[in-house]
Structures are given as C-alpha cells and as structure tokens.
Write a protein that holds these residues in place. Structure first.
Motif, PDB file in Angstrom:
ATOM      1  N   ARG A  35      -0.121   3.488   6.025  1.00 49.04           N
ATOM      2  CA  ARG A  35      -0.472   3.071   4.668  1.00 49.04           C
ATOM      3  C   ARG A  35      -1.962   2.798   4.644  1.00 49.04           C
ATOM      4  NH1 ARG A  35       4.349   1.805   2.021  1.00 49.04           N
ATOM      5  NH2 ARG A  35       6.105   1.536   3.446  1.00 49.04           N
ATOM      6  N   GLY A  36      -2.572   2.980   3.503  1.00 50.49           N
ATOM      7  CA  GLY A  36      -4.011   2.746   3.449  1.00 50.49           C
ATOM      8  C   GLY A  36      -4.784   3.955   3.935  1.00 50.49           C
TER       9      GLY A  36
ATOM     10  N   CYS B  47      -6.490   4.685  11.855  1.00 47.62           N
ATOM     11  CA  CYS B  47      -6.248   3.804  10.713  1.00 47.62           C
ATOM     12  C   CYS B  47      -6.368   2.354  11.160  1.00 47.62           C
ATOM     13  CB  CYS B  47      -4.873   4.064  10.098  1.00 47.62           C
ATOM     14  SG  CYS B  47      -3.492   3.466  11.093  1.00 47.62           S
ATOM     15  N   ASP B  48      -6.522   1.473  10.191  1.00 43.77           N
ATOM     16  CA  ASP B  48      -6.531   0.049  10.472  1.00 43.77           C
ATOM     17  C   ASP B  48      -5.232  -0.323  11.190  1.00 43.77           C
ATOM     18  OD1 ASP B  48      -8.135  -2.524   8.989  1.00 43.77           O
ATOM     19  OD2 ASP B  48      -6.145  -2.921   9.828  1.00 43.77           O
TER      20      ASP B  48
ATOM     21  N   LYS C  37       0.837  -1.201   0.000  1.00 44.88           N
ATOM     22  CA  LYS C  37       0.000   0.000   0.000  1.00 44.88           C
ATOM     23  C   LYS C  37       0.869   1.247   0.000  1.00 44.88           C
ATOM     24  CE  LYS C  37      -3.951  -1.963   2.465  1.00 44.88           C
ATOM     25  NZ  LYS C  37      -4.701  -1.926   3.739  1.00 44.88           N
TER      26      LYS C  37
ATOM     27  N   ASP D  72      -2.337  -1.138   9.104  1.00 45.45           N
ATOM     28  CA  ASP D  72      -1.782  -0.102   8.219  1.00 45.45           C
ATOM     29  C   ASP D  72      -0.818   0.841   8.928  1.00 45.45           C
ATOM     30  OD1 ASP D  72      -3.178  -1.063   6.052  1.00 45.45           O
ATOM     31  OD2 ASP D  72      -4.839   0.359   6.280  1.00 45.45           O
TER      32      ASP D  72
ATOM     33  N   GLU E  99       2.631   1.517  10.582  1.00 48.14           N
ATOM     34  CA  GLU E  99       3.996   0.979  10.601  1.00 48.14           C
ATOM     35  C   GLU E  99       4.848   1.864  11.509  1.00 48.14           C
ATOM     36  OE1 GLU E  99       7.530   0.356   7.305  1.00 48.14           O
ATOM     37  OE2 GLU E  99       5.453   0.397   6.626  1.00 48.14           O
TER      38      GLU E  99
ATOM     39  N   ARG F 258       0.233   6.859   3.104  1.00 50.22           N
ATOM     40  CA  ARG F 258      -0.838   7.854   3.181  1.00 50.22           C
ATOM     41  C   ARG F 258      -0.405   9.073   3.991  1.00 50.22           C
ATOM     42  NH1 ARG F 258      -3.243  11.492   4.084  1.00 50.22           N
ATOM     43  NH2 ARG F 258      -5.462  11.878   4.430  1.00 50.22           N
TER      44      ARG F 258
END
Ligand SMILES: [Zn+2]
Ligand SMILES: [Zn+2]
Length: 140
Positions: free
Chosen positions: A25-26, A52-53, A7, A56, A58, A10
């Motif tokens: 990400r995402g 966020c999820d 992904k 996702d 990091e 973001r």
C-alpha cells in the motif's frame, strides 16, 4: 476526521510457488539494479529491487518465509519451499526492498538506475543507457 485512512493497494506479488504473498500500500519506488557481490551471489545474477516504506508492506502469506541475515544490518527474505528471493531490509533504513520479478503484472514499475557497478560481474556489460553509480546503498 477520526477514521484511520486505509491506503489503496499499490501492487501485489509473491514467490514462484505462492507460499509467500504480499500487498504493498502506498508508494513504490521504481526499480534499482544492484550489482554488488552480495546481491549477485544471492540472486545468481544482479538484483532488481523496488522498495516501499516498511509500514506499507503487508505480508498475507508467510508460512514459508524465512530470513537470512547476510550482514549485521541486512536481512534477506526468501521462500523456503521454492527458493525465491523476495525481500531485503536493512535495520537502519525505513524501507523494505522487494525483488522486482516477484510482482504480479502489470506493476507499473520501471528500471531507473544501476548501483554498485564497481562490483558487477565480468561476464556482462550494462548497455541500457541508464545512470550508473559505482557505489550505492549498503545492501550487504
Ligand atoms: Zn515459494
Ligand atoms: Zn546489492
């Protein structure tokens, strides 16, 4: 396709001293202001969180990241060097909340609503015209 999809980044962010840094990400949920007593005591005012999820998020620098368990189900992540409040996650929810002030700008986020306003501090009013919920997610 056999390749694992990577992904796109973001958003990125971190604490004041830079000891804790992260990549999202995402998708990122827009910012919700929580006025519950837990968030207010922790953030010195109300809290503003994107989310966020969990998968996702990091963490790319975590040496000073510590977790405070504010309830049996909720953990708050902060930098033990500069004191910044950065994350909140609930055991039973699939997402991690990320303090909106920790994003590198421009993060492309906007404040969309206020929650737990029944617990808000008596020293301020909410005057921005955004939706207000008396209760909200269980972020204790
Ligand atoms: Zn720090
Ligand atoms: Zn809260």
């Amino acid at each position: 396709m056999s390749e694992v999809e990577v992904k796109q980044i973001r958003a990125t962010g971190g604490c004041l001293c830079g000891s804790v840094r992260y990549i999202v990400r995402g998708e990122l949920r827009n910012v919700v202001a929580c006025h519950c007593v837990f968030c207010r005591r922790l953030h010195s005012h109300f809290a503003a969180y994107a989310a966020c999820d969990k998968a996702d998020l990091e963490l790319i620098s975590v040496g000073k990241l510590r977790w405070y368990r504010s309830s049996p189900t909720t953990h708050r992540g902060f930098c033990s060097r500069c004191g910044a409040q950065i994350f909140s996650k609930n055991r039973d929810e699939g997402y991690t909340s990320i303090a909106a002030g920790t994003f590198n700008e421009p993060a492309g986020l906007k404040l969309i609503e206020h929650i737990c306003v029944a617990q808000k501090g008596s020293y301020y009013e909410i005057t921005d015209g955004l939706p207000q919920k008396r209760g909200g997610t269980d972020c204790n």
